[in-house]
Design a protein around this motif. Structure first.
Motif, PDB file in Angstrom:
ATOM      1  N   ARG A  17       0.825  -1.217   0.000  1.00  0.00           N
ATOM      2  CA  ARG A  17       0.000   0.000   0.000  1.00  0.00           C
ATOM      3  C   ARG A  17       0.862   1.271   0.000  1.00  0.00           C
ATOM      4  N   THR A  18       2.056   1.169  -0.532  1.00  0.00           N
ATOM      5  CA  THR A  18       2.990   2.294  -0.492  1.00  0.00           C
ATOM      6  C   THR A  18       3.099   2.966  -1.856  1.00  0.00           C
ATOM      7  N   ASP A  19       3.032   4.304  -1.839  1.00  0.00           N
ATOM      8  CA  ASP A  19       3.235   5.120  -3.041  1.00  0.00           C
ATOM      9  C   ASP A  19       4.554   5.865  -2.881  1.00  0.00           C
ATOM     10  N   LEU A  20       5.446   5.685  -3.849  1.00  0.00           N
ATOM     11  CA  LEU A  20       6.803   6.228  -3.756  1.00  0.00           C
ATOM     12  C   LEU A  20       6.985   7.429  -4.664  1.00  0.00           C
ATOM     13  N   LEU A  21       7.479   8.524  -4.086  1.00  0.00           N
ATOM     14  CA  LEU A  21       7.852   9.712  -4.840  1.00  0.00           C
ATOM     15  C   LEU A  21       9.368   9.800  -4.790  1.00  0.00           C
ATOM     16  N   ASP A  22      10.019   9.525  -5.907  1.00  0.00           N
ATOM     17  CA  ASP A  22      11.469   9.373  -5.953  1.00  0.00           C
ATOM     18  C   ASP A  22      12.158  10.666  -6.379  1.00  0.00           C
ATOM     19  N   CYS A  23      13.321  10.934  -5.778  1.00  0.00           N
ATOM     20  CA  CYS A  23      14.181  12.065  -6.160  1.00  0.00           C
ATOM     21  C   CYS A  23      13.451  13.406  -6.095  1.00  0.00           C
ATOM     22  N   CYS A  24      12.668  13.590  -5.064  1.00  0.00           N
ATOM     23  CA  CYS A  24      11.910  14.830  -4.899  1.00  0.00           C
ATOM     24  C   CYS A  24      12.275  15.449  -3.550  1.00  0.00           C
ATOM     25  N   PRO A  25      12.479  16.770  -3.477  1.00  0.00           N
ATOM     26  CA  PRO A  25      12.737  17.411  -2.184  1.00  0.00           C
ATOM     27  C   PRO A  25      11.651  17.068  -1.175  1.00  0.00           C
ATOM     28  N   LYS A  26      12.049  16.836   0.053  1.00  0.00           N
ATOM     29  CA  LYS A  26      11.123  16.320   1.072  1.00  0.00           C
ATOM     30  C   LYS A  26       9.911  17.211   1.294  1.00  0.00           C
ATOM     31  N   ALA A  27      10.158  18.506   1.523  1.00  0.00           N
ATOM     32  CA  ALA A  27       9.036  19.401   1.843  1.00  0.00           C
ATOM     33  C   ALA A  27       8.039  19.459   0.699  1.00  0.00           C
ATOM     34  N   GLU A  28       8.536  19.644  -0.511  1.00  0.00           N
ATOM     35  CA  GLU A  28       7.662  19.704  -1.681  1.00  0.00           C
ATOM     36  C   GLU A  28       6.948  18.377  -1.898  1.00  0.00           C
ATOM     37  N   GLY A  29       7.675  17.285  -1.689  1.00  0.00           N
ATOM     38  CA  GLY A  29       7.095  15.965  -1.896  1.00  0.00           C
ATOM     39  C   GLY A  29       5.987  15.642  -0.915  1.00  0.00           C
ATOM     40  N   MET A  30       6.146  16.035   0.335  1.00  0.00           N
ATOM     41  CA  MET A  30       5.096  15.772   1.326  1.00  0.00           C
ATOM     42  C   MET A  30       3.797  16.475   0.948  1.00  0.00           C
ATOM     43  N   MET A  31       3.910  17.715   0.484  1.00  0.00           N
ATOM     44  CA  MET A  31       2.717  18.460   0.089  1.00  0.00           C
ATOM     45  C   MET A  31       2.077  17.840  -1.159  1.00  0.00           C
ATOM     46  N   LEU A  32       2.915  17.396  -2.088  1.00  0.00           N
ATOM     47  CA  LEU A  32       2.390  16.765  -3.307  1.00  0.00           C
ATOM     48  C   LEU A  32       1.615  15.496  -2.960  1.00  0.00           C
ATOM     49  N   LEU A  33       2.167  14.675  -2.072  1.00  0.00           N
ATOM     50  CA  LEU A  33       1.493  13.435  -1.685  1.00  0.00           C
ATOM     51  C   LEU A  33       0.156  13.709  -1.009  1.00  0.00           C
ATOM     52  N   ILE A  34       0.128  14.705  -0.146  1.00  0.00           N
ATOM     53  CA  ILE A  34      -1.130  15.047   0.542  1.00  0.00           C
ATOM     54  C   ILE A  34      -2.198  15.463  -0.459  1.00  0.00           C
ATOM     55  N   ARG A  35      -1.793  16.251  -1.452  1.00  0.00           N
ATOM     56  CA  ARG A  35      -2.759  16.729  -2.452  1.00  0.00           C
ATOM     57  C   ARG A  35      -3.234  15.626  -3.384  1.00  0.00           C
ATOM     58  N   SER A  36      -2.323  14.708  -3.735  1.00  0.00           N
ATOM     59  CA  SER A  36      -2.648  13.778  -4.822  1.00  0.00           C
ATOM     60  C   SER A  36      -2.915  12.336  -4.401  1.00  0.00           C
ATOM     61  N   MET A  37      -2.359  11.881  -3.271  1.00  0.00           N
ATOM     62  CA  MET A  37      -2.441  10.459  -2.943  1.00  0.00           C
ATOM     63  C   MET A  37      -3.151  10.157  -1.617  1.00  0.00           C
ATOM     64  N   THR A  38      -3.568  11.172  -0.891  1.00  0.00           N
ATOM     65  CA  THR A  38      -4.259  11.027   0.393  1.00  0.00           C
ATOM     66  C   THR A  38      -3.646   9.924   1.281  1.00  0.00           C
ATOM     67  N   PRO A  39      -2.377  10.052   1.610  1.00  0.00           N
ATOM     68  CA  PRO A  39      -1.753   9.017   2.446  1.00  0.00           C
ATOM     69  C   PRO A  39      -2.233   9.093   3.888  1.00  0.00           C
ATOM     70  N   GLN A  40      -2.287   7.951   4.535  1.00  0.00           N
ATOM     71  CA  GLN A  40      -2.566   7.912   5.969  1.00  0.00           C
ATOM     72  C   GLN A  40      -1.281   8.098   6.771  1.00  0.00           C
ATOM     73  N   VAL A  41      -0.173   7.666   6.170  1.00  0.00           N
ATOM     74  CA  VAL A  41       1.152   7.787   6.790  1.00  0.00           C
ATOM     75  C   VAL A  41       2.112   8.370   5.762  1.00  0.00           C
ATOM     76  N   ILE A  42       2.977   9.291   6.186  1.00  0.00           N
ATOM     77  CA  ILE A  42       4.024   9.833   5.316  1.00  0.00           C
ATOM     78  C   ILE A  42       5.372   9.503   5.942  1.00  0.00           C
ATOM     79  N   ALA A  43       6.289   8.980   5.137  1.00  0.00           N
ATOM     80  CA  ALA A  43       7.628   8.616   5.619  1.00  0.00           C
ATOM     81  C   ALA A  43       8.686   9.385   4.847  1.00  0.00           C
ATOM     82  N   VAL A  44       9.646   9.965   5.575  1.00  0.00           N
ATOM     83  CA  VAL A  44      10.748  10.718   4.968  1.00  0.00           C
ATOM     84  C   VAL A  44      12.034  10.413   5.731  1.00  0.00           C
ATOM     85  N   ASP A  45      13.142  10.481   5.009  1.00  0.00           N
ATOM     86  CA  ASP A  45      14.455  10.195   5.584  1.00  0.00           C
ATOM     87  C   ASP A  45      15.236  11.497   5.742  1.00  0.00           C
TER      88      ASP A  45
END
Length: 315
Positions: A211-239
């Motif tokens: 159930r994981t959607d991967l956004l590769d090679c994207c800046p963390k802050a921008e990527g988190m906002m993109l995922l919230i807008r487009s993929m409605t994740p219940q959990v967000i993971a960043v390194d």
């Protein structure tokens, strides 16, 4: 040995022949480092070795095989499939990800434009970081991360090279698939350095769960906002969070109802509290669980698990 055969084929013919003779379990390999005019270096199980022409490992640098500039050039030709231009975007970040999820870091002369790195040329050092999945390495912490059926906002604190990314990867997999600690959740992963998923041409080489959607090679802050807008994740993971934009994105994600799994470099929660932006997250008690790692006695050792008030849950 099949795994080793897969990643040594990216090296120049001479170095490939040397590495094929090295008698070491590929599961212990961590890095292979090439520097122009310097010894060939291999890291395994937290120790550094020099490699001789015959493939023997030694602590004596004088006995080591010396890497030539031409061997670095030939290795880069193999890595980039003879088309460095096609990988220019990745090289701007200082690395390429190859099949198997292995990461090839490079340094040389940076070509800048408007204050930003546009490309890299005259490459003089290559560091191949060997990707390893350790399934089940998060078992000990999962009752604290996802106990009682819910996922807690969790921050992994670790010095470099202590296994925080490997631990986070297994936490993602277990939460995504679901198990005895929680039902499966939709997880959005922002993989800025391609270390969590080890994506090759957009396809994760590591198992991050069903159930994981991967956004590769994207800046963390921008990527988190993109995922919230487009993929409605219940959990967000960043390194490796740390910058002001990262912290603000974490706060926004929490306010949107997402659970957060993140890592940060540090020696403990006191270390994090001394940093202005990260200290704010601790002060506001955003994270409900802190996992602190160390490398005494081996990589990926858990020092302790703390709750949001700093109370020890696990030692």
């Amino acid at each position: 040995m099949k795994e080793k055969d897969e990643f040594i084929k990216i090296f120049s013919t001479n170095i490939r022949n040397i590495l094929s003779k090295v008698n070491i379990d590929s599961g212990r390999l961590q890095e292979i480092r090439l520097r122009a005019g310097k010894p060939l270096v291999l890291s395994a199980a937290g120790k550094e070795y020099f490699v001789t022409l015959s493939g023997s490992l030694t602590s004596d640098s004088e006995k080591s095989f010396r890497v030539s500039k031409r061997e670095i050039e030939e290795t880069m030709e193999y890595v980039a499939n003879y088309s460095m231009y096609a990988y220019e975007e990745e090289l701007r970040q200082g690395f390429l990800t190859i099949g198997g999820g292995h990461r090839v870091g490079v340094v040389g002369k940076a070509v800048s434009e408007d204050g930003h790195i546009r490309s890299m040329k005259y490459i003089s050092c290559i560091n191949v970081r060997i990707a390893h999945e350790v399934r089940g390495c998060a078992d000990a912490v999962m009752p604290y991360v996802a106990g009682r059926g819910d996922v807690r906002h969790t921050l992994i604190i670790s010095p470099p090279g202590c296994g925080k990314t490997t631990l986070l990867r297994d936490m993602i997999r277990q939460i995504s698939n679901g198990g005895k600690h929680c039902r499966g959740r939709t997880v959005g992963v922002v993989d800025e350095r391609s270390e969590l998923g080890g994506a090759y041409r957009g396809i994760p080489q590591n198992d991050l769960g069903m159930r994981t959607d991967l956004l590769d090679c994207c800046p963390k802050a921008e990527g988190m906002m993109l995922l919230i807008r487009s993929m409605t994740p219940q959990v967000i993971a960043v390194d490796e969070i740390g910058g002001e934009e990262d912290i603000r994105a974490v706060e926004t994600a929490v306010n949107c109802g997402c659970r957060i799994l993140a890592t940060v470099h540090g020696n403990g929660i006191e270390d994090i509290q001394r940093r202005p932006m990260l200290g704010r997250l601790v002060e506001e008690k955003i994270f409900e669980c802190y996992i602190v790692l160390h490398n005494l006695g081996g990589v990926g050792k858990i020092r302790n698990v703390l709750d949001r008030d700093g109370q020890v849950l696990y030692v």
